[in-house]
Design a protein around this motif. Structure first.
Motif, PDB file in Angstrom:
ATOM      1  N   GLN A   1       0.840  -1.172   0.000  1.00  0.00           N
ATOM      2  CA  GLN A   1       0.000   0.000   0.000  1.00  0.00           C
ATOM      3  C   GLN A   1       0.885   1.235   0.000  1.00  0.00           C
ATOM      4  O   GLN A   1       1.800   1.346   0.812  1.00  0.00           O
ATOM      5  CB  GLN A   1      -0.919  -0.018   1.213  1.00  0.00           C
ATOM      6  CG  GLN A   1      -1.902   1.106   1.209  1.00  0.00           C
ATOM      7  CD  GLN A   1      -2.849   1.021   2.407  1.00  0.00           C
ATOM      8  OE1 GLN A   1      -2.695   0.198   3.289  1.00  0.00           O
ATOM      9  NE2 GLN A   1      -3.817   1.886   2.412  1.00  0.00           N
ATOM     10  N   LEU A   2       0.614   2.160  -0.902  1.00  0.00           N
ATOM     11  CA  LEU A   2       1.423   3.360  -1.052  1.00  0.00           C
ATOM     12  C   LEU A   2       0.622   4.599  -0.683  1.00  0.00           C
ATOM     13  O   LEU A   2      -0.584   4.667  -0.950  1.00  0.00           O
ATOM     14  CB  LEU A   2       1.902   3.490  -2.499  1.00  0.00           C
ATOM     15  CG  LEU A   2       2.722   2.331  -3.050  1.00  0.00           C
ATOM     16  CD1 LEU A   2       2.969   2.518  -4.529  1.00  0.00           C
ATOM     17  CD2 LEU A   2       4.035   2.209  -2.295  1.00  0.00           C
ATOM     18  N   GLN A   3       1.303   5.564  -0.067  1.00  0.00           N
ATOM     19  CA  GLN A   3       0.712   6.870   0.213  1.00  0.00           C
ATOM     20  C   GLN A   3       1.637   7.928  -0.363  1.00  0.00           C
ATOM     21  O   GLN A   3       2.862   7.788  -0.285  1.00  0.00           O
ATOM     22  CB  GLN A   3       0.554   7.102   1.717  1.00  0.00           C
ATOM     23  CG  GLN A   3      -0.528   6.281   2.351  1.00  0.00           C
ATOM     24  CD  GLN A   3      -0.686   6.606   3.833  1.00  0.00           C
ATOM     25  OE1 GLN A   3       0.154   7.233   4.444  1.00  0.00           O
ATOM     26  NE2 GLN A   3      -1.779   6.148   4.405  1.00  0.00           N
ATOM     27  N   VAL A   4       1.063   8.992  -0.915  1.00  0.00           N
ATOM     28  CA  VAL A   4       1.859  10.057  -1.517  1.00  0.00           C
ATOM     29  C   VAL A   4       1.445  11.412  -0.954  1.00  0.00           C
ATOM     30  O   VAL A   4       0.308  11.592  -0.505  1.00  0.00           O
ATOM     31  CB  VAL A   4       1.737  10.060  -3.055  1.00  0.00           C
ATOM     32  CG1 VAL A   4       2.369   8.826  -3.653  1.00  0.00           C
ATOM     33  CG2 VAL A   4       0.292  10.170  -3.500  1.00  0.00           C
ATOM     34  N   SER A   5       2.384  12.359  -0.998  1.00  0.00           N
ATOM     35  CA  SER A   5       2.087  13.722  -0.560  1.00  0.00           C
ATOM     36  C   SER A   5       2.971  14.697  -1.323  1.00  0.00           C
ATOM     37  O   SER A   5       4.010  14.322  -1.878  1.00  0.00           O
ATOM     38  CB  SER A   5       2.307  13.871   0.944  1.00  0.00           C
ATOM     39  OG  SER A   5       3.662  13.665   1.266  1.00  0.00           O
ATOM     40  N   LEU A  37       7.204   7.100 -10.690  1.00  0.00           N
ATOM     41  CA  LEU A  37       6.700   8.316 -10.087  1.00  0.00           C
ATOM     42  C   LEU A  37       6.559   9.364 -11.174  1.00  0.00           C
ATOM     43  O   LEU A  37       7.470   9.535 -12.001  1.00  0.00           O
ATOM     44  CB  LEU A  37       7.670   8.831  -9.013  1.00  0.00           C
ATOM     45  CG  LEU A  37       7.850   7.985  -7.755  1.00  0.00           C
ATOM     46  CD1 LEU A  37       8.586   6.702  -8.002  1.00  0.00           C
ATOM     47  CD2 LEU A  37       8.563   8.792  -6.693  1.00  0.00           C
ATOM     48  N   VAL A  38       5.427  10.068 -11.194  1.00  0.00           N
ATOM     49  CA  VAL A  38       5.168  11.071 -12.222  1.00  0.00           C
ATOM     50  C   VAL A  38       4.616  12.332 -11.576  1.00  0.00           C
ATOM     51  O   VAL A  38       3.625  12.274 -10.853  1.00  0.00           O
ATOM     52  CB  VAL A  38       4.151  10.560 -13.273  1.00  0.00           C
ATOM     53  CG1 VAL A  38       3.875  11.632 -14.323  1.00  0.00           C
ATOM     54  CG2 VAL A  38       4.629   9.281 -13.916  1.00  0.00           C
ATOM     55  N   PRO A  91      -3.203  23.189 -10.973  1.00  0.00           N
ATOM     56  CA  PRO A  91      -3.117  21.897 -10.268  1.00  0.00           C
ATOM     57  C   PRO A  91      -1.804  21.157 -10.555  1.00  0.00           C
ATOM     58  O   PRO A  91      -1.439  20.949 -11.701  1.00  0.00           O
ATOM     59  CB  PRO A  91      -4.305  21.118 -10.832  1.00  0.00           C
ATOM     60  CG  PRO A  91      -4.464  21.663 -12.219  1.00  0.00           C
ATOM     61  CD  PRO A  91      -4.046  23.110 -12.153  1.00  0.00           C
ATOM     62  N   LEU A  92      -1.097  20.793  -9.492  1.00  0.00           N
ATOM     63  CA  LEU A  92       0.125  19.997  -9.589  1.00  0.00           C
ATOM     64  C   LEU A  92      -0.237  18.580  -9.139  1.00  0.00           C
ATOM     65  O   LEU A  92      -0.669  18.378  -8.013  1.00  0.00           O
ATOM     66  CB  LEU A  92       1.213  20.589  -8.694  1.00  0.00           C
ATOM     67  CG  LEU A  92       2.533  19.834  -8.583  1.00  0.00           C
ATOM     68  CD1 LEU A  92       3.213  19.718  -9.952  1.00  0.00           C
ATOM     69  CD2 LEU A  92       3.447  20.537  -7.597  1.00  0.00           C
ATOM     70  N   LEU A  93      -0.085  17.606 -10.029  1.00  0.00           N
ATOM     71  CA  LEU A  93      -0.496  16.232  -9.764  1.00  0.00           C
ATOM     72  C   LEU A  93       0.742  15.347  -9.587  1.00  0.00           C
ATOM     73  O   LEU A  93       1.693  15.440 -10.359  1.00  0.00           O
ATOM     74  CB  LEU A  93      -1.336  15.703 -10.927  1.00  0.00           C
ATOM     75  CG  LEU A  93      -1.782  14.253 -10.873  1.00  0.00           C
ATOM     76  CD1 LEU A  93      -2.774  14.035  -9.739  1.00  0.00           C
ATOM     77  CD2 LEU A  93      -2.407  13.836 -12.195  1.00  0.00           C
ATOM     78  N   PHE A  94       0.711  14.488  -8.558  1.00  0.00           N
ATOM     79  CA  PHE A  94       1.785  13.527  -8.315  1.00  0.00           C
ATOM     80  C   PHE A  94       1.163  12.150  -8.177  1.00  0.00           C
ATOM     81  O   PHE A  94       0.234  11.957  -7.382  1.00  0.00           O
ATOM     82  CB  PHE A  94       2.553  13.899  -7.041  1.00  0.00           C
ATOM     83  CG  PHE A  94       3.668  12.963  -6.696  1.00  0.00           C
ATOM     84  CD1 PHE A  94       4.693  12.701  -7.596  1.00  0.00           C
ATOM     85  CD2 PHE A  94       3.721  12.355  -5.462  1.00  0.00           C
ATOM     86  CE1 PHE A  94       5.726  11.845  -7.276  1.00  0.00           C
ATOM     87  CE2 PHE A  94       4.758  11.499  -5.120  1.00  0.00           C
ATOM     88  CZ  PHE A  94       5.761  11.246  -6.034  1.00  0.00           C
ATOM     89  N   LYS A 105      -2.186   8.631  -5.739  1.00  0.00           N
ATOM     90  CA  LYS A 105      -2.007   9.941  -6.358  1.00  0.00           C
ATOM     91  C   LYS A 105      -2.546  11.021  -5.434  1.00  0.00           C
ATOM     92  O   LYS A 105      -3.389  10.766  -4.554  1.00  0.00           O
ATOM     93  CB  LYS A 105      -2.670  10.014  -7.721  1.00  0.00           C
ATOM     94  CG  LYS A 105      -4.163   9.928  -7.742  1.00  0.00           C
ATOM     95  CD  LYS A 105      -4.682  10.009  -9.169  1.00  0.00           C
ATOM     96  CE  LYS A 105      -6.193   9.809  -9.205  1.00  0.00           C
ATOM     97  NZ  LYS A 105      -6.707   9.928 -10.558  1.00  0.00           N
ATOM     98  N   THR A 106      -2.027  12.231  -5.650  1.00  0.00           N
ATOM     99  CA  THR A 106      -2.490  13.383  -4.888  1.00  0.00           C
ATOM    100  C   THR A 106      -2.337  14.610  -5.780  1.00  0.00           C
ATOM    101  O   THR A 106      -1.613  14.584  -6.778  1.00  0.00           O
ATOM    102  CB  THR A 106      -1.705  13.556  -3.568  1.00  0.00           C
ATOM    103  OG1 THR A 106      -2.320  14.572  -2.788  1.00  0.00           O
ATOM    104  CG2 THR A 106      -0.252  13.905  -3.816  1.00  0.00           C
ATOM    105  N   GLU A 107      -3.021  15.670  -5.400  1.00  0.00           N
ATOM    106  CA  GLU A 107      -2.981  16.910  -6.171  1.00  0.00           C
ATOM    107  C   GLU A 107      -2.884  18.081  -5.204  1.00  0.00           C
ATOM    108  O   GLU A 107      -3.474  18.061  -4.126  1.00  0.00           O
ATOM    109  CB  GLU A 107      -4.257  17.029  -7.006  1.00  0.00           C
ATOM    110  CG  GLU A 107      -4.286  18.208  -7.930  1.00  0.00           C
ATOM    111  CD  GLU A 107      -5.527  18.226  -8.800  1.00  0.00           C
ATOM    112  OE1 GLU A 107      -6.335  19.162  -8.637  1.00  0.00           O
ATOM    113  OE2 GLU A 107      -5.690  17.312  -9.621  1.00  0.00           O
TER     114      GLU A 107
END
Length: 111
Positions: A1-5, A37-38, A91-94, A105-107
């Motif tokens: 499970q991955l979390q991004v920020s 990662l994008v 909007p900056l999306l990761f 993903k997060t924005e």
């Protein structure tokens, strides 16, 4: 499970560099492998630089990184420098994708 920020300013002035730190954390109990990662840049921002062997893809207006493995309980960070060239909310999306269909993903909106 991955979390991004995404960590960085939410307000920038035109032509003033902004540095963002994107973080991916493996909160699961097994290693994540073959992570892509994008960072999808807003149209109103110009790419200015990156670390951790990131590659800018002008055709996608995105920055790409790869990680072979991210052990359970470990986090990795990548840095991104961009410059605003247009006004308004941008909007900056990761997003991150790994083997076994692990995705996150997060924005963050930058004014």
């Amino acid at each position: 499970q991955l979390q991004v920020s995404i960590q960085g300013p939410t307000k920038r002035y035109i032509e003033r560099q902004a540095r963002y730190v994107m973080k991916v954390e493996n909160v699961g109990n097994a290693s994540a492998t073959n992570l892509d990662l994008v960072a999808q840049l807003p149209k109103g921002f110009r790419f200015n630089g990156t670390g951790q062997k990131g590659q800018y893809d002008a055709s996608r207006h995105a920055v790409l990184w790869s990680l072979e493995e991210l052990p359970a309980g470990i986090a990795a960070e990548v840095e991104l420098d961009i410059i605003p060239v247009d006004m308004g909310a941008q909007p900056l999306l990761f997003q991150v994708a790994a083997d076994l269909n692990a995705q996150a993903k997060t924005e963050s909106t930058v004014n």
